[in-house]
Write a protein that holds these residues in place. Structure first.
Motif, short mmCIF file in Angstrom:
data_model
loop_
_atom_site.label_atom_id
_atom_site.label_comp_id
_atom_site.label_asym_id
_atom_site.label_seq_id
_atom_site.Cartn_x
_atom_site.Cartn_y
_atom_site.Cartn_z
N ALA A 1 0.81 -1.22 0.00
CA ALA A 1 0.00 0.00 0.00
C ALA A 1 0.84 1.27 0.00
N PRO A 2 1.81 1.43 0.91
CA PRO A 2 2.62 2.66 0.85
C PRO A 2 3.53 2.71 -0.37
N ALA B 1 4.44 -0.14 9.32
CA ALA B 1 5.37 0.80 9.95
C ALA B 1 6.78 0.65 9.38
N ALA B 2 7.24 -0.59 9.24
CA ALA B 2 8.59 -0.82 8.72
C ALA B 2 8.71 -0.34 7.27
N THR B 3 7.63 -0.46 6.51
CA THR B 3 7.67 0.00 5.11
C THR B 3 7.64 1.52 5.04
N LEU B 4 6.78 2.14 5.83
CA LEU B 4 6.71 3.61 5.84
C LEU B 4 8.06 4.22 6.21
N HIS C 1 3.36 12.33 11.15
CA HIS C 1 3.01 12.36 9.73
C HIS C 1 2.90 10.95 9.18
N LEU C 2 3.86 10.07 9.55
CA LEU C 2 3.81 8.69 9.08
C LEU C 2 2.57 7.98 9.63
N PHE C 3 2.21 8.28 10.88
CA PHE C 3 1.01 7.68 11.46
C PHE C 3 -0.23 8.08 10.67
N GLN C 4 -0.36 9.37 10.37
CA GLN C 4 -1.55 9.83 9.64
C GLN C 4 -1.61 9.21 8.25
#
Length: 311
Positions: free
Chosen positions: A77-78, A112-115, A131-134
């Motif tokens: 997805a990211p 999380a690891a991908t972001l 920002h990564l969370f949002q």
């Protein structure tokens, strides 16, 4: 500065301490990162393509035409979202020591690891974790249709955090007890649990909303107890047990879960359902060993998602 040729990202597992169900309706959740990890090794490619090797599935596609794969959805997805920003291809090798049976937020850890791991290709620096969370929460809701992102927040930040999903706001909380997850031996899919709850409470939605608010208030009081109490946490433990009662009232406790909870309490541990209920795990505070059940005791990880260059 060009991105490195090789780098590594990783993110911890997580468990919701308090806040199940209610967090989906805007109430706070207390979530801890746990000392099990999902690791991604990244390598830049000359060709403009994406390759993934993992225990779940292997994958290969042009960066400009990334098809979906349900087994890799939270990694893809990211990457699909940011593919137009990438100037080179990349190969990912994914390794995980997160227990597949215990409901430890492995999908959130992968996201999380991908972001975090994408940052060397996008900015070359660490992005702000809020920002990564949002960004990640939007992807979760796109994939699942709903979701608070509470487990994602814990994986990104590490330690124990209080998530207020309405703002959103993420606050570190001083809570570092060992915890034990006790597996019931079966699971009911979260979507099915939520559907059963919705149907059961459809005739009295006002009472359901009052119950969610009480769950949220219990979480707030428990967090305040952690701040007010010194070494021992008797009020926190009491409220931890109370939250189980509220989940029982919601309708997500069954005979097996109730038996596990009270067996753990007889040994002197606070205990409650972990996750959506109707199976999966019970979460107990401290180290617990119940004969006949798969028990996993873990430390809370103070480290959250991170990346570093690999030689």
């Amino acid at each position: 500065m060009p991105p490195p040729s090789r780098w590594v990202s990783r993110a911890p597992a997580s468990t919701m301490v308090l806040g199940e169900h209610a967090v989906v309706y805007g109430e706070p959740a207390l979530v801890s990162a746990l000392d099990q990890w999902l690791t991604i090794r990244w390598q830049r490619l000359d060709a403009r393509e994406l390759r993934i090797t993992s225990a779940l599935a292997d994958y290969a596609a042009p960066l400009d035409d990334l098809h979906d794969d349900p087994k890799l959805r939270f990694v893809l997805a990211p990457l699909r979202q940011q593919a137009h920003c990438l100037t080179s291809g990349v190969e990912l090798t994914i390794e995980s020591d997160i227990s597949p049976t215990m409901g430890l937020g492995s999908s959130a850890a992968a996201l999380a690891a991908t972001l975090v791991g994408l940052q060397p290709l996008l900015t070359g620096a660490a992005a702000h974790k809020l920002h990564l969370f949002q960004q990640g929460r939007e992807l979760i809701q796109m994939i699942q249709g709903r979701g608070s992102g509470a487990d994602l927040a814990a994986s990104l930040y590490g330690g124990t955090i209080l998530l207020d999903p309405k703002l959103p706001a993420i606050t570190p909380i001083p809570f570092c007890e060992r915890v034990t997850l006790i597996y019931s031996g079966y699971k009911t899919p979260t979507g099915e649990v939520l559907e059963r709850v919705a149907q059961a409470w459809d005739p009295v939605p006002e009472l359901r909303d009052d119950l969610y608010h009480l769950m949220g208030e219990t979480t707030r009081r428990a967090v305040k107890a952690l701040a007010d109490e010194d070494i021992t946490h008797p009020l926190f433990n009491r409220l931890f047990n109370v939250y189980h009662g509220l989940m029982d009232a919601l309708g997500v406790c069954d005979l097996t879960l109730a038996k596990i909870v009270y067996e753990a309490r007889e040994l002197g541990h606070a205990a409650k359902i972990s996750g959506s209920g109707l199976g999966d795990c019970v979460l107990a505070l401290g180290e617990v060993n119940l004969p006949g059940y798969e028990c996993l005791t873990l430390d809370i990880s103070e480290d959250g998602a991170e990346w570093w260059t690999e030689a």
